[in-house]
Design a protein around this motif. Structure first.
Motif, short mmCIF file in Angstrom:
data_model
loop_
_atom_site.label_atom_id
_atom_site.label_comp_id
_atom_site.label_asym_id
_atom_site.label_seq_id
_atom_site.Cartn_x
_atom_site.Cartn_y
_atom_site.Cartn_z
N LEU A 46 0.84 -1.19 0.00
CA LEU A 46 0.00 0.00 0.00
C LEU A 46 0.88 1.25 0.00
O LEU A 46 0.58 2.23 -0.70
N MET A 47 1.96 1.22 0.76
CA MET A 47 2.87 2.36 0.79
C MET A 47 3.42 2.64 -0.61
O MET A 47 3.41 3.78 -1.07
N GLU A 48 3.88 1.60 -1.31
CA GLU A 48 4.42 1.78 -2.65
C GLU A 48 3.35 2.29 -3.61
O GLU A 48 3.63 3.13 -4.48
N LEU A 49 2.11 1.82 -3.46
CA LEU A 49 1.02 2.29 -4.29
C LEU A 49 0.77 3.78 -4.05
O LEU A 49 0.63 4.55 -5.01
N LEU A 50 0.73 4.17 -2.79
CA LEU A 50 0.53 5.60 -2.47
C LEU A 50 1.67 6.44 -3.04
O LEU A 50 1.45 7.52 -3.59
N ILE A 51 2.91 5.95 -2.92
CA ILE A 51 4.06 6.67 -3.47
C ILE A 51 3.88 6.84 -4.98
O ILE A 51 4.03 7.95 -5.52
N ASP A 52 3.56 5.75 -5.66
CA ASP A 52 3.43 5.80 -7.11
C ASP A 52 2.31 6.75 -7.55
O ASP A 52 2.51 7.60 -8.42
N ILE A 53 1.14 6.60 -6.97
CA ILE A 53 -0.01 7.42 -7.36
C ILE A 53 0.25 8.90 -7.06
O ILE A 53 0.03 9.77 -7.90
N LEU A 54 0.71 9.17 -5.86
CA LEU A 54 0.94 10.57 -5.48
C LEU A 54 2.08 11.18 -6.30
O LEU A 54 2.05 12.36 -6.63
N SER A 55 3.08 10.38 -6.65
CA SER A 55 4.16 10.87 -7.51
C SER A 55 3.63 11.21 -8.90
O SER A 55 4.00 12.23 -9.48
N LEU A 56 2.79 10.35 -9.43
CA LEU A 56 2.19 10.60 -10.74
C LEU A 56 1.34 11.86 -10.74
O LEU A 56 1.16 12.49 -11.78
N GLN A 57 0.82 12.22 -9.59
CA GLN A 57 0.02 13.43 -9.48
C GLN A 57 0.90 14.68 -9.32
O GLN A 57 0.39 15.77 -9.15
N PRO A 64 -11.39 3.07 6.96
CA PRO A 64 -11.15 1.65 7.21
C PRO A 64 -10.10 1.10 6.24
O PRO A 64 -10.14 1.39 5.04
N LYS A 65 -9.15 0.32 6.76
CA LYS A 65 -8.08 -0.24 5.93
C LYS A 65 -8.61 -1.25 4.92
O LYS A 65 -7.96 -1.50 3.92
N ASP A 66 -9.79 -1.83 5.18
CA ASP A 66 -10.31 -2.80 4.22
C ASP A 66 -11.08 -2.14 3.08
O ASP A 66 -11.70 -2.80 2.26
N THR A 67 -11.00 -0.83 3.00
CA THR A 67 -11.59 -0.09 1.89
C THR A 67 -10.84 -0.44 0.62
O THR A 67 -9.62 -0.61 0.65
N SER A 68 -11.55 -0.57 -0.50
CA SER A 68 -10.87 -0.89 -1.76
C SER A 68 -9.84 0.20 -2.07
O SER A 68 -9.98 1.35 -1.66
N THR A 69 -8.80 -0.18 -2.80
CA THR A 69 -7.73 0.75 -3.13
C THR A 69 -8.26 1.97 -3.88
O THR A 69 -7.88 3.10 -3.58
N ASP A 70 -9.13 1.74 -4.85
CA ASP A 70 -9.69 2.86 -5.62
C ASP A 70 -10.46 3.82 -4.72
O ASP A 70 -10.31 5.04 -4.83
N LEU A 71 -11.29 3.28 -3.83
CA LEU A 71 -12.06 4.13 -2.92
C LEU A 71 -11.14 4.85 -1.95
O LEU A 71 -11.31 6.05 -1.68
N LEU A 72 -10.13 4.15 -1.42
CA LEU A 72 -9.15 4.76 -0.51
C LEU A 72 -8.46 5.95 -1.18
O LEU A 72 -8.39 7.04 -0.61
N LEU A 73 -7.97 5.75 -2.39
CA LEU A 73 -7.29 6.84 -3.11
C LEU A 73 -8.26 7.97 -3.42
O LEU A 73 -7.89 9.15 -3.36
N GLY A 74 -9.51 7.64 -3.73
CA GLY A 74 -10.51 8.67 -3.99
C GLY A 74 -10.77 9.52 -2.76
O GLY A 74 -10.84 10.75 -2.85
N ILE A 75 -10.89 8.88 -1.60
CA ILE A 75 -11.11 9.62 -0.35
C ILE A 75 -9.92 10.52 -0.04
O ILE A 75 -10.08 11.68 0.31
N ILE A 76 -8.72 9.97 -0.17
CA ILE A 76 -7.51 10.76 0.10
C ILE A 76 -7.43 11.96 -0.85
O ILE A 76 -7.17 13.07 -0.43
N ASN A 77 -7.65 11.72 -2.14
CA ASN A 77 -7.57 12.82 -3.11
C ASN A 77 -8.63 13.89 -2.87
O ASN A 77 -8.35 15.08 -2.97
N ARG A 78 -9.86 13.47 -2.55
CA ARG A 78 -10.91 14.46 -2.24
C ARG A 78 -10.53 15.28 -1.01
O ARG A 78 -10.73 16.49 -0.97
N PHE A 79 -9.98 14.61 0.00
CA PHE A 79 -9.59 15.32 1.22
C PHE A 79 -8.46 16.31 0.93
O PHE A 79 -8.51 17.45 1.38
N ILE A 80 -7.46 15.89 0.16
CA ILE A 80 -6.34 16.78 -0.19
C ILE A 80 -6.85 17.98 -0.97
O ILE A 80 -6.46 19.12 -0.70
#
Length: 144
Positions: free
Chosen positions: A12-23, A99-115
């Motif tokens: 998950l950490m690597e995914l967050l790094i990759d997605i946020l870097s791409l942004q 919740p950590k069991d949130t799907s990756t897409d939903l998790l990233l969507g929530i984080i991006n909306r919050f940011i």
């Protein structure tokens, strides 16, 4: 916008790094609690995404960073049924529990909306924004 990510799960950490870097964000990482706190002191992030399990020290980290800054926004990744942890950190003005069991897409969507909400980014000015955020990703895995 500067973001500090403290995540126990390496994938998950690597995914967050990759997605946020791409942004267009600048991504930092650290492997200890002390390094994470020092990096916050050095960079003064606006948002911290923290795994409640991070090195069994999430409450300590939240408390230490909150003593440094009342302005930082916390997003806490937690498991369902972890009411004791939630009640221990609510006093530190946590902005969001996910919740950590949130799907990756939903998790990233929530984080991006919050940011976007915290930074005041709208659809109209998002394309024209060239500002890079600094992001710190911390993981205690020996794979770093």
């Amino acid at each position: 916008m500067k973001i500090l990510v403290l995540e126990q799960n390496r994938n998950l950490m690597e995914l967050l790094i990759d997605i946020l870097s791409l942004q267009g964000h600048e991504v930092f990482d650290a492997d200890t609690v002390e390094h994470a706190i020092q990096t916050f002191k050095d960079n003064n992030q606006n948002v911290i995404i923290i795994d409640f399990e991070f090195q069994n020290s999430a409450v300590e980290i939240i408390k230490s960073i909150r003593n440094i800054s009342n302005d930082v926004q916390f997003i806490v990744l937690t498991t369902i049924g972890n009411d004791n942890f939630i009640s221990n950190v609510k006093q530190y003005n946590i902005a969001e529990f996910i919740p950590k069991d949130t799907s990756t897409d939903l998790l990233l969507g929530i984080i991006n909306r919050f940011i976007k909400k915290v930074s005041g980014i709208t659809k109209d000015n998002m394309k024209s924004m060239n500002q890079k955020a600094k992001i710190l990703v911390v993981d205690d895995s020996s794979l770093i």
